[in-house]
Design a protein around this motif. Structure first.
Motif, mmCIF file in Angstrom:
data_model
loop_
_atom_site.group_PDB
_atom_site.id
_atom_site.type_symbol
_atom_site.label_atom_id
_atom_site.label_comp_id
_atom_site.label_asym_id
_atom_site.label_seq_id
_atom_site.Cartn_x
_atom_site.Cartn_y
_atom_site.Cartn_z
ATOM 1 N N ALA A 196 0.852 -1.195 0.000
ATOM 2 C CA ALA A 196 0.000 0.000 0.000
ATOM 3 C C ALA A 196 0.885 1.241 0.000
ATOM 4 O O ALA A 196 1.816 1.351 0.802
ATOM 5 C CB ALA A 196 -0.928 0.000 1.206
ATOM 6 N N GLY A 244 0.905 5.665 -0.334
ATOM 7 C CA GLY A 244 0.088 6.870 -0.268
ATOM 8 C C GLY A 244 0.723 7.923 0.609
ATOM 9 O O GLY A 244 1.581 7.630 1.445
ATOM 10 N N SER A 254 -4.191 11.166 1.795
ATOM 11 C CA SER A 254 -4.639 10.650 0.497
ATOM 12 C C SER A 254 -4.971 9.168 0.625
ATOM 13 O O SER A 254 -4.568 8.499 1.581
ATOM 14 C CB SER A 254 -3.560 10.852 -0.572
ATOM 15 N N GLU A 255 -5.688 8.658 -0.347
ATOM 16 C CA GLU A 255 -6.097 7.258 -0.326
ATOM 17 C C GLU A 255 -4.913 6.358 -0.681
ATOM 18 O O GLU A 255 -4.147 6.645 -1.590
ATOM 19 C CB GLU A 255 -7.239 7.043 -1.324
ATOM 20 N N MET A 256 -4.777 5.243 0.070
ATOM 21 C CA MET A 256 -3.696 4.307 -0.184
ATOM 22 C C MET A 256 -4.002 3.485 -1.434
ATOM 23 O O MET A 256 -5.143 3.117 -1.694
ATOM 24 C CB MET A 256 -3.504 3.389 1.026
ATOM 25 N N GLN A 257 -2.959 3.196 -2.207
ATOM 26 C CA GLN A 257 -3.091 2.441 -3.454
ATOM 27 C C GLN A 257 -2.265 1.166 -3.356
ATOM 28 O O GLN A 257 -1.094 1.195 -2.976
ATOM 29 C CB GLN A 257 -2.616 3.296 -4.631
ATOM 30 N N LEU A 258 -2.873 0.027 -3.696
ATOM 31 C CA LEU A 258 -2.194 -1.263 -3.618
ATOM 32 C C LEU A 258 -1.375 -1.506 -4.882
ATOM 33 O O LEU A 258 -1.795 -1.185 -5.992
ATOM 34 C CB LEU A 258 -3.201 -2.394 -3.425
ATOM 35 N N GLN A 259 -0.192 -2.115 -4.688
ATOM 36 C CA GLN A 259 0.708 -2.389 -5.792
ATOM 37 C C GLN A 259 1.380 -3.738 -5.571
ATOM 38 O O GLN A 259 1.766 -4.090 -4.454
ATOM 39 C CB GLN A 259 1.775 -1.288 -5.893
ATOM 40 N N ALA A 272 4.060 2.748 -10.595
ATOM 41 C CA ALA A 272 2.810 3.188 -9.968
ATOM 42 C C ALA A 272 2.654 4.682 -10.149
ATOM 43 O O ALA A 272 3.646 5.415 -10.258
ATOM 44 C CB ALA A 272 2.804 2.837 -8.475
ATOM 45 N N GLU A 273 1.408 5.124 -10.192
ATOM 46 C CA GLU A 273 1.096 6.552 -10.283
ATOM 47 C C GLU A 273 0.101 6.894 -9.174
ATOM 48 O O GLU A 273 -0.971 6.295 -9.091
ATOM 49 C CB GLU A 273 0.495 6.907 -11.643
ATOM 50 N N LEU A 274 0.483 7.840 -8.336
ATOM 51 C CA LEU A 274 -0.368 8.274 -7.237
ATOM 52 C C LEU A 274 -0.876 9.677 -7.527
ATOM 53 O O LEU A 274 -0.127 10.532 -8.007
ATOM 54 C CB LEU A 274 0.398 8.250 -5.918
ATOM 55 N N GLN A 275 -2.132 9.927 -7.220
ATOM 56 C CA GLN A 275 -2.745 11.225 -7.493
ATOM 57 C C GLN A 275 -2.744 12.103 -6.243
ATOM 58 O O GLN A 275 -2.947 11.622 -5.132
ATOM 59 C CB GLN A 275 -4.182 11.052 -7.975
#
Length: 340
Positions: A135, A137, A141-146, A156-159
């Motif tokens: 995870a 982030g 901000s919202e965590m993104q799984l990779q 990965a690209e995080l917004q």
């Protein structure tokens, strides 16, 4: 009564000040332990681990099972309890190892306009093991799984929302793993050298330009007009033979039909976008200039951008547009771009 309220308010202020001091000391400690870098490899010094909420309930259940086994002297209850305890101990190792050896590197970040979403690129590399359900982030901000396969690279690209022009500094990145059972959480805070350049929000309005001749002498009010790309005149219906790049797609999306941007050429003049000739606050001026930099670049118009203490141009093309937008984004920050 008033004295009691005052005492309560002072106590709350003291508590908040204490929290601020703790956060500051924590920041200093993290800066020493995990300094800022463009590439960071997670090792045992940078990884922390603790039980999750599910893990706490899991251990409470084990404790109750142990008390029941002791009370009833039940061998099967003992076996199940110690089996689950052994499983939780092994899980600590697997959760910790899921982060160890993971390398993170900042990737190229494209500029964005105020109000948009900055896409911050990351490069994750596995040097030995596979890394599952990582995870990523930033704070708030919202965590993104990779997923990262063994001995491979994953992108990965995080917004992040771009709320103000200039450099967007996201701060420390949280890297977290709850693999495989979710009863333990291993995490790290890394400070990658990553940032996004945020341009002003384009604001449409009247063309804020003067010809080079008018810029020096505003008493000359006559100028010859002919079809061209120098001065924006407005929108007109599309006709066969009109350039596709002049189509106003925003007007088309609103159901206004195919309209093209109509320009006239100013003979013997030079187009200048001058910050000093505009009215309004600084951000409104920069937004208006940003809009017209994009508009004039879309039709290949040569122009000059004049900012206090800085002149860019005359020039045209993608490089000139990027230099102008960068200068608008960093205006007032003490960083200036050279003349194009």
């Amino acid at each position: 009564m008033v004295a009691a309220r005052s005492s309560s308010t002072l106590s709350m202020i003291g508590f908040l000040q204490g929290l601020g001091e703790r956060h500051r000391y924590l920041g200093y400690w993290l800066a020493r332990r995990t300094p800022r870098a463009s590439r960071i490899r997670l090792d045992r010094r940078l990884i922390f681990i603790m039980p999750t909420r599910v893990g706490l309930f899991f251990f409470m259940a084990q404790l109750l099972m142990l008390l029941a086994a002791i009370n009833y002297q039940n061998s099967l209850a003992y076996a199940v309890t110690f089996l689950l305890l052994s499983l939780s101990i092994v899980t600590i190792l697997h959760t910790w190892r899921n982060l160890v050896g993971l390398e993170l590197q900042a990737a190229n970040v494209a500029p964005v306009f105020v109000g948009g979403q900055a896409m911050l690129g990351l490069r994750l590399e596995s040097t030995k093991y596979a890394h599952r359900a990582i995870a990523l982030g930033w704070s708030g901000s919202e965590m993104q799984l990779q997923e990262v396969a063994a001995c491979s690279i994953s992108n990965a690209e995080l917004q992040l929302p771009a709320l103000a022009r200039g450099w967007l500094q996201p701060g420390r990145l949280r890297v977290e793993s709850r693999f495989p059972l979710g009863i333990f959480m291993a995490w790290s805070w890394v400070d990658l050298e990553i940032s996004a350049l945020v341009y002003p929000r384009p604001l449409s309005g009247e063309l804020p330009c003067l010809s080079g001749k008018d810029h020096e002498d505003e008493t000359d009010g006559s100028r010859a007009e002919q079809a061209g790309v120098d001065d924006y005149r407005g929108l007109r219906p599309w006709q066969p033979g009109d350039a596709i790049r002049r189509l106003d797609w925003k007007a088309y999306s609103r159901g206004r039909g195919l309209l093209v941007k109509d320009f006239v050429a100013l003979t013997g003049t030079e187009l200048v976008l001058d910050f000093g000739k505009l009215s309004g606050d600084i951000e409104a001026r920069l937004s208006l200039l940003c809009h017209w930099v994009l508009e004039l670049d879309s039709v290949g118009q040569i122009f000059t951008l004049v900012l206090p203490g800085q002149t860019i141009g005359p020039n045209a093309g993608q490089l000139h547009r990027e230099v102008c937008l960068r200068a608008l984004a960093l205006f007032g920050s003490g960083k200036k771009e050279g003349q194009a």
